[in-house]
Design a protein around this motif. Structure first.
Motif, PDB file in Angstrom:
ATOM      1  N   VAL A  47       2.939  -9.465   0.877  1.00 14.98           N
ATOM      2  CA  VAL A  47       4.067  -8.223   0.785  1.00 14.98           C
ATOM      3  C   VAL A  47       4.707  -8.447   2.126  1.00 14.98           C
ATOM      4  CG1 VAL A  47       4.772  -6.067   0.788  1.00 14.98           C
ATOM      5  CG2 VAL A  47       2.804  -6.955  -0.829  1.00 14.98           C
ATOM      6  N   ALA A  48       3.978  -8.422   3.288  1.00 15.52           N
ATOM      7  CA  ALA A  48       4.573  -8.558   4.673  1.00 15.52           C
ATOM      8  C   ALA A  48       5.478  -9.838   4.851  1.00 15.52           C
ATOM      9  CB  ALA A  48       3.379  -8.399   5.915  1.00 15.52           C
ATOM     10  N   HIS A  49       4.802 -10.920   4.328  1.00  9.94           N
ATOM     11  CA  HIS A  49       5.700 -12.217   4.465  1.00  9.94           C
ATOM     12  C   HIS A  49       6.693 -12.146   3.799  1.00  9.94           C
ATOM     13  CE1 HIS A  49       6.132 -16.557   5.322  1.00  9.94           C
ATOM     14  NE2 HIS A  49       6.482 -16.537   3.929  1.00  9.94           N
ATOM     15  N   HIS A  50       6.814 -11.659   2.562  1.00 15.33           N
ATOM     16  CA  HIS A  50       7.908 -11.561   1.623  1.00 15.33           C
ATOM     17  C   HIS A  50       9.117 -10.663   2.361  1.00 15.33           C
ATOM     18  CE1 HIS A  50      10.247 -11.334  -1.904  1.00 15.33           C
ATOM     19  NE2 HIS A  50      10.227 -10.074  -2.025  1.00 15.33           N
ATOM     20  N   LEU A  51       8.752  -9.698   2.852  1.00 11.04           N
ATOM     21  CA  LEU A  51       9.675  -8.745   3.309  1.00 11.04           C
ATOM     22  C   LEU A  51       9.949  -8.977   4.613  1.00 11.04           C
ATOM     23  CD1 LEU A  51       8.443  -5.268   1.438  1.00 11.04           C
ATOM     24  CD2 LEU A  51      10.276  -6.748   0.789  1.00 11.04           C
ATOM     25  N   GLY A  52       9.163  -9.887   5.370  1.00 12.55           N
ATOM     26  CA  GLY A  52       9.537 -10.052   6.773  1.00 12.55           C
ATOM     27  C   GLY A  52       9.185  -8.805   7.800  1.00 12.55           C
ATOM     28  N   VAL A  53       8.201  -8.270   7.537  1.00 13.02           N
ATOM     29  CA  VAL A  53       7.586  -6.901   8.406  1.00 13.02           C
ATOM     30  C   VAL A  53       6.125  -7.512   8.525  1.00 13.02           C
ATOM     31  CG1 VAL A  53       9.168  -5.475   7.229  1.00 13.02           C
ATOM     32  CG2 VAL A  53       6.855  -5.839   6.353  1.00 13.02           C
ATOM     33  N   GLY A  54       5.692  -6.558   9.567  1.00 11.15           N
ATOM     34  CA  GLY A  54       4.225  -6.699  10.193  1.00 11.15           C
ATOM     35  C   GLY A  54       3.350  -6.211   8.992  1.00 11.15           C
ATOM     36  N   TRP A  55       2.047  -6.903   8.928  1.00 11.08           N
ATOM     37  CA  TRP A  55       1.134  -6.524   7.854  1.00 11.08           C
ATOM     38  C   TRP A  55       0.661  -5.037   7.891  1.00 11.08           C
ATOM     39  CZ3 TRP A  55      -3.537  -4.561   9.089  1.00 11.08           C
ATOM     40  CH2 TRP A  55      -3.942  -4.759  10.357  1.00 11.08           C
ATOM     41  N   ASP A  56       0.631  -4.613   9.270  1.00 19.86           N
ATOM     42  CA  ASP A  56       0.548  -3.312   9.641  1.00 19.86           C
ATOM     43  C   ASP A  56       1.247  -2.156   8.933  1.00 19.86           C
ATOM     44  OD1 ASP A  56       2.026  -4.142  11.273  1.00 19.86           O
ATOM     45  OD2 ASP A  56       1.467  -2.784  13.063  1.00 19.86           O
ATOM     46  N   THR A  57       2.809  -2.416   8.780  1.00 13.71           N
ATOM     47  CA  THR A  57       3.600  -1.429   8.403  1.00 13.71           C
ATOM     48  C   THR A  57       3.288  -1.458   6.880  1.00 13.71           C
ATOM     49  OG1 THR A  57       5.310  -2.355   9.860  1.00 13.71           O
ATOM     50  CG2 THR A  57       5.861  -1.430   7.931  1.00 13.71           C
ATOM     51  N   VAL A  58       2.732  -2.645   6.262  1.00 21.51           N
ATOM     52  CA  VAL A  58       2.609  -2.522   4.806  1.00 21.51           C
ATOM     53  C   VAL A  58       1.364  -1.780   4.529  1.00 21.51           C
ATOM     54  CG1 VAL A  58       2.070  -4.147   2.710  1.00 21.51           C
ATOM     55  CG2 VAL A  58       3.935  -4.727   4.282  1.00 21.51           C
ATOM     56  N   LYS A  59       0.394  -1.946   5.438  1.00 23.56           N
ATOM     57  CA  LYS A  59      -1.045  -1.257   5.153  1.00 23.56           C
ATOM     58  C   LYS A  59      -0.676   0.224   5.546  1.00 23.56           C
ATOM     59  CE  LYS A  59      -5.084  -0.042   7.770  1.00 23.56           C
ATOM     60  NZ  LYS A  59      -5.884  -0.182   8.805  1.00 23.56           N
ATOM     61  N   GLU A  60       0.164   0.576   6.292  1.00 24.80           N
ATOM     62  CA  GLU A  60       0.467   1.989   6.869  1.00 24.80           C
ATOM     63  C   GLU A  60       1.155   2.842   5.394  1.00 24.80           C
ATOM     64  OE1 GLU A  60       3.120   4.575  10.056  1.00 24.80           O
ATOM     65  OE2 GLU A  60       3.879   2.667   9.132  1.00 24.80           O
ATOM     66  N   ILE A  61       1.955   2.010   4.982  1.00 25.97           N
ATOM     67  CA  ILE A  61       2.690   2.571   3.456  1.00 25.97           C
ATOM     68  C   ILE A  61       1.714   2.678   2.664  1.00 25.97           C
ATOM     69  CG2 ILE A  61       4.323   2.169   1.819  1.00 25.97           C
ATOM     70  CD1 ILE A  61       6.090   0.808   3.951  1.00 25.97           C
ATOM     71  N   VAL A  62       0.899   1.964   2.153  1.00 27.04           N
ATOM     72  CA  VAL A  62      -0.247   1.836   1.302  1.00 27.04           C
ATOM     73  C   VAL A  62      -1.223   2.879   1.424  1.00 27.04           C
ATOM     74  CG1 VAL A  62      -1.961   0.607  -0.099  1.00 27.04           C
ATOM     75  CG2 VAL A  62       0.059  -0.547   0.654  1.00 27.04           C
ATOM     76  N   LYS A  63      -1.735   2.942   2.791  1.00 29.59           N
ATOM     77  CA  LYS A  63      -2.610   3.926   2.958  1.00 29.59           C
ATOM     78  C   LYS A  63      -2.224   5.459   3.073  1.00 29.59           C
ATOM     79  CE  LYS A  63      -5.810   5.306   7.027  1.00 29.59           C
ATOM     80  NZ  LYS A  63      -6.443   4.693   8.126  1.00 29.59           N
ATOM     81  N   ARG A  64      -0.856   5.450   3.360  1.00 29.92           N
ATOM     82  CA  ARG A  64      -0.460   7.012   3.260  1.00 29.92           C
ATOM     83  C   ARG A  64      -0.442   7.390   1.921  1.00 29.92           C
ATOM     84  NH1 ARG A  64       5.006   7.148   5.246  1.00 29.92           N
ATOM     85  NH2 ARG A  64       4.813   9.360   5.051  1.00 29.92           N
ATOM     86  N   HIS A  65       0.207   6.284   0.931  1.00 29.88           N
ATOM     87  CA  HIS A  65       0.257   6.783  -0.304  1.00 29.88           C
ATOM     88  C   HIS A  65      -1.079   7.207  -1.110  1.00 29.88           C
ATOM     89  CE1 HIS A  65       1.268   6.323  -4.706  1.00 29.88           C
ATOM     90  NE2 HIS A  65       0.542   5.486  -4.913  1.00 29.88           N
ATOM     91  N   LEU A  66      -2.034   6.032  -0.687  1.00 35.06           N
ATOM     92  CA  LEU A  66      -3.486   6.437  -1.137  1.00 35.06           C
ATOM     93  C   LEU A  66      -4.117   7.747  -0.629  1.00 35.06           C
ATOM     94  CD1 LEU A  66      -4.835   2.874  -0.993  1.00 35.06           C
ATOM     95  CD2 LEU A  66      -4.234   3.768  -2.834  1.00 35.06           C
ATOM     96  N   HIS A  67      -3.733   8.056   0.633  1.00 37.30           N
ATOM     97  CA  HIS A  67      -4.198   9.410   1.159  1.00 37.30           C
ATOM     98  C   HIS A  67      -3.764  10.549   0.472  1.00 37.30           C
ATOM     99  CE1 HIS A  67      -4.777  12.338   4.329  1.00 37.30           C
ATOM    100  NE2 HIS A  67      -6.009  11.570   4.819  1.00 37.30           N
ATOM    101  N   ARG A  68      -2.475  10.378   0.324  1.00 33.70           N
ATOM    102  CA  ARG A  68      -2.011  11.634  -0.309  1.00 33.70           C
ATOM    103  C   ARG A  68      -2.427  11.776  -1.913  1.00 33.70           C
ATOM    104  NH1 ARG A  68       3.218   9.606   1.697  1.00 33.70           N
ATOM    105  NH2 ARG A  68       3.612   8.295  -0.033  1.00 33.70           N
ATOM    106  N   ARG A  69      -2.900  10.619  -2.545  1.00 35.80           N
ATOM    107  CA  ARG A  69      -3.335  10.777  -4.021  1.00 35.80           C
ATOM    108  C   ARG A  69      -4.794  11.026  -4.124  1.00 35.80           C
ATOM    109  NH1 ARG A  69      -1.854   7.121  -8.411  1.00 35.80           N
ATOM    110  NH2 ARG A  69      -2.792   8.794  -9.467  1.00 35.80           N
TER     111      ARG A  69
END
Length: 404
Positions: A119-141
């Motif tokens: 995902v990070a490579h496809h969107l051109g962002v750092g893997w830590d950004t993708v992980k942060e988004i996923v982690k926040r979502h999982l944390h909320r749920r």
């Protein structure tokens, strides 16, 4: 300029597009907020005065293969009601985040089908950004799974790496969801779970575990009214472990090269269910030859097959008669291994027969444990233990190949 693309493409509402330009393969939209919508981000008062601007840049959904950025000078406002200066609230992004809500949703959608690195490579962002988004979502749920509805539980531990590192997992057998993940193994790992379970006022009907004394004591203390079922898989597994050691001992003591040769390599043949023996590999013939050469080995093997029938009786009374008969035959066999296992059955008699009061097993939890190991292996391990636990909580909703 038109705001239609901003609204329909990226969910940006209440802002006016003032510029659009291209640089280094990126599309940048310059926007500004309508002054009529200015209000205090704390109290909501519209009695505010402008006090400078702060330039911010937000990553949004791509157009084709091009990155899209939204440039917004955020207005600083002096609130007459609060008496303080605050930045105007951004409606399309969270505070202190450099991406829009639309971008966050897109990342979550992709992460369900790709690894974090992909995902990070496809969107051109750092893997830590993708992980942060996923982690926040999982944390909320899944930060605190609800326990009030629980009726049937399965408890087991899983090894997660070298150095005897374990997690204790509690599964809701009714919907297949993991409801607790504790550090370590044994009774101490379950202490936070019992505390939460008491406060939830859940009515637990039955619990399935292995025959561990720690689990037995913990369930008796914390769920005295629940039916405690000793899982059939673990009972048979324990017998097979002792059977393997017994075969090794027979092989060491075998007389003559013929017996040693026949017994060598028969471990998996002895542990396999008869219906799974492969005819094309002559496994049945090899097994029969080994059993014919060694009477004690044959006795233990056929007792193993009889033990599997304990869970196939018509009711609890028939199962009790069957168990008594099996124990009597094991004691009379003269084989120490069978005699010791018979005493194990006597000690755990009630928990094993409780299967006929509530026919539950830890089979679903064993499947979940396999998913956890696959998840960990595909991700090449998790350095963030909290993130790993949140991924485990979300396993029951996984309907695609596991990704790390």
């Amino acid at each position: 300029m038109s705001t239609s693309l901003l609204y329909h493409g990226w969910g940006v509402r209440g802002y006016q597009q003032v510029a659009i330009f291209f640089e280094e393969g990126r599309v940048r939209f310059g926007i500004e907020q309508d002054p009529d919508t200015f209000c205090c981000s704390n109290c909501g008062s519209r009695e505010v005065m402008k006090s400078g601007q702060v330039p911010r840049h937000f990553r949004s959904l791509p157009i084709g293969g091009r990155q899209v950025w939204i440039d917004l000078p955020i207005q600083r406002l002096w609130c007459l009601a609060c008496g303080k200066i605050r930045q105007a609230k951004v409606g399309f992004a969270d505070e202190r985040r450099g991406y829009t809500h639309a971008f966050e949703r897109y990342v979550l959608e992709l992460s369900g089908r790709m690894t974090i690195q992909d995902v990070a490579h496809h969107l051109g962002v750092g893997w830590d950004t993708v992980k942060e988004i996923v982690k926040r979502h999982l944390h909320r749920r899944f930060r605190k799974p609800k326990l009030k509805h629980l009726k049937h539980l399965a408890i087991d531990e899983i090894s997660i790496g070298r150095g005897h590192r374990y997690l204790t997992v509690v599964l809701d057998l009714d919907d297949g969801a993991v409801v607790f993940v504790g550090e370590g193994k044994g009774a101490d790992a379950l202490t936070p779970f019992w505390r939460r379970l008491r406060s939830s006022h859940a009515h637990i009907r039955a619990v399935a575990t292995d025959m561990s004394p720690a689990y037995t004591a913990a369930v008796r203390e914390n769920l005295p009214k629940a039916i405690h079922v000793f899982d059939r898989f673990h009972v048979v597994k324990l017998f097979n472990e002792k059977f393997s050691l017994f075969r090794q001992e027979l092989q060491r003591e075998a007389e003559g090269p013929l017996q040693k040769k026949v017994l060598k390599g028969t471990r998996w043949l002895l542990l396999k269910n008869p219906e799974n023996l492969l005819e094309e590999r002559n496994e049945r013939q090899r097994l029969e030859k080994a059993l014919a050469l060694n009477r004690p080995l044959a006795t233990v093997y056929y007792m193993k097959e009889d033990l599997r029938q304990l869970w196939d009786q018509r009711d609890g009374a028939a199962a009790e008669v069957f168990m008594d008969d099996w124990i009597a035959r094991a004691r009379a066999s003269g084989i120490r291994m069978l005699q010791q296992f018979a005493e194990t059955l006597v000690q755990h008699r009630r928990g094993i027969l409780n299967y006929y009061l509530c026919p539950i097993t830890t089979a679903a939890l064993e499947g979940t444990n396999n998913k956890i190991k696959t998840l960990q292996r595909q991700a090449y391990g998790f350095r963030d233990r909290e993130f790993f636990k949140l991924k485990i909580f979300a396993l029951h909703e996984t309907r695609y190949a596991l990704v790390g």
